[in-house]
Design an enzyme around this catalytic site. Structure first.
Site, short mmCIF file in Angstrom:
data_model
loop_
_atom_site.label_atom_id
_atom_site.label_comp_id
_atom_site.label_asym_id
_atom_site.label_seq_id
_atom_site.Cartn_x
_atom_site.Cartn_y
_atom_site.Cartn_z
N GLU A 95 0.84 -1.20 0.00
CA GLU A 95 0.00 0.00 0.00
C GLU A 95 0.88 1.25 0.00
O GLU A 95 2.00 1.21 0.51
CB GLU A 95 -0.90 -0.05 1.25
CG GLU A 95 -1.89 1.06 1.40
CD GLU A 95 -2.93 1.15 0.30
OE1 GLU A 95 -2.57 1.47 -0.85
OE2 GLU A 95 -4.13 0.93 0.59
N ASP A 96 0.36 2.32 -0.56
CA ASP A 96 1.13 3.57 -0.57
C ASP A 96 1.08 4.25 0.79
O ASP A 96 2.09 4.68 1.32
CB ASP A 96 0.64 4.52 -1.68
CG ASP A 96 -0.86 4.79 -1.65
OD1 ASP A 96 -1.57 4.24 -0.78
OD2 ASP A 96 -1.35 5.55 -2.51
N ASP A 99 -4.00 5.18 6.42
CA ASP A 99 -4.60 6.31 7.11
C ASP A 99 -5.44 5.77 8.28
O ASP A 99 -4.91 5.40 9.31
CB ASP A 99 -5.46 7.05 6.07
CG ASP A 99 -5.72 8.50 6.39
OD1 ASP A 99 -4.99 9.07 7.21
OD2 ASP A 99 -6.66 9.06 5.81
N LEU A 104 -7.34 -1.34 4.54
CA LEU A 104 -6.44 -2.48 4.68
C LEU A 104 -7.02 -3.59 5.52
O LEU A 104 -6.82 -4.77 5.23
CB LEU A 104 -5.10 -2.02 5.29
CG LEU A 104 -3.95 -1.83 4.31
CD1 LEU A 104 -3.52 -3.12 3.70
CD2 LEU A 104 -4.25 -0.84 3.25
N PHE A 148 -1.78 16.29 4.05
CA PHE A 148 -2.27 15.74 2.79
C PHE A 148 -1.08 15.53 1.87
O PHE A 148 -0.42 16.47 1.44
CB PHE A 148 -3.34 16.62 2.13
CG PHE A 148 -4.01 15.87 1.03
CD1 PHE A 148 -5.01 14.95 1.31
CD2 PHE A 148 -3.61 16.03 -0.30
CE1 PHE A 148 -5.60 14.20 0.30
CE2 PHE A 148 -4.19 15.28 -1.32
CZ PHE A 148 -5.19 14.37 -1.02
N ARG A 161 0.92 12.21 -9.07
CA ARG A 161 1.42 10.85 -8.83
C ARG A 161 2.87 10.68 -9.30
O ARG A 161 3.62 9.89 -8.77
CB ARG A 161 0.57 9.81 -9.56
CG ARG A 161 -0.78 9.56 -8.96
CD ARG A 161 -1.42 8.34 -9.64
NE ARG A 161 -2.85 8.24 -9.37
CZ ARG A 161 -3.38 7.69 -8.29
NH1 ARG A 161 -2.59 7.21 -7.35
NH2 ARG A 161 -4.68 7.63 -8.14
#
Length: 170
Positions: A95-96, A99, A104, A148, A161
């Site tokens: 996963e990037d 949060d 997940l 953010f 990205r």
């Protein structure tokens, strides 16, 4: 949209990913690992991670959505499932950023039903202050504060990205 500030530069990012790859290689010595990348954000991180793991790895992807713009909706939808069977295999969900942990937790429970030998999680970034679900994350690139984040796969409405670093927007 504010200015983008560098949080983690390219050199620091690549060095940490190499360290994570070495740890994964050590932990899974003699085993074939299936990396399951969560689209689209994990693509750059997963490809760097895979390139740095010297043993055999298989790659697969899932596309799930829980975000609308900057806000997590809390509802997880699977848009694309993994293609190959993971039964009896060692899986690492890639996963990037983690949060709240809702996405997940949902993905891990979903993949458990496919009878893998093991499931672990590797994330480039973790925001512990935002966690609402108790989630064990075995491989964490960087723990960050609640900003953010964009770059290196992470986007704001599909932009940024392709930045070669991790940045944040004020």
């Amino acid at each position: 949209m504010g200015e983008i500030n560098v949080l983690i530069n390219k050199v620091k990012l690549e060095k940490r990913i190499e360290e994570m790859a070495r740890q994964i290689q050590k932990d899974y010595e003699g085993k074939e690992v299936v990396l399951v990348g969560i689209l689209k954000g994990s693509v750059m991180f997963m490809s760097e991670l895979a390139k740095n793991i010297k043993s055999s790895v298989a790659l697969d992807f899932m596309d799930v959505s829980s975000y609308d713009g900057k806000e997590s909706t809390g509802t997880i939808k699977i848009n694309k499932d993994i293609r190959d069977s993971i039964e009896g295999k060692d899986v690492i969900i890639v996963e990037d950023i983690i949060d709240t942990g809702r996405t997940l937790t949902h993905i891990k429970e979903y993949l458990k039903q496919k009878n893998p030998n093991s499931i672990k999680i590797a994330t480039m970034l973790s925001k512990p202050s935002r966690r609402v679900m108790e989630l064990e994350v075995e491989y964490i690139g960087f723990a960050i504060e609640d900003k953010f984040i964009v770059g290196y796969g992470l986007d704001y409405n599909e932009k940024y990205r392709n930045l070669p670093y991790i940045g944040y927007i004020e």
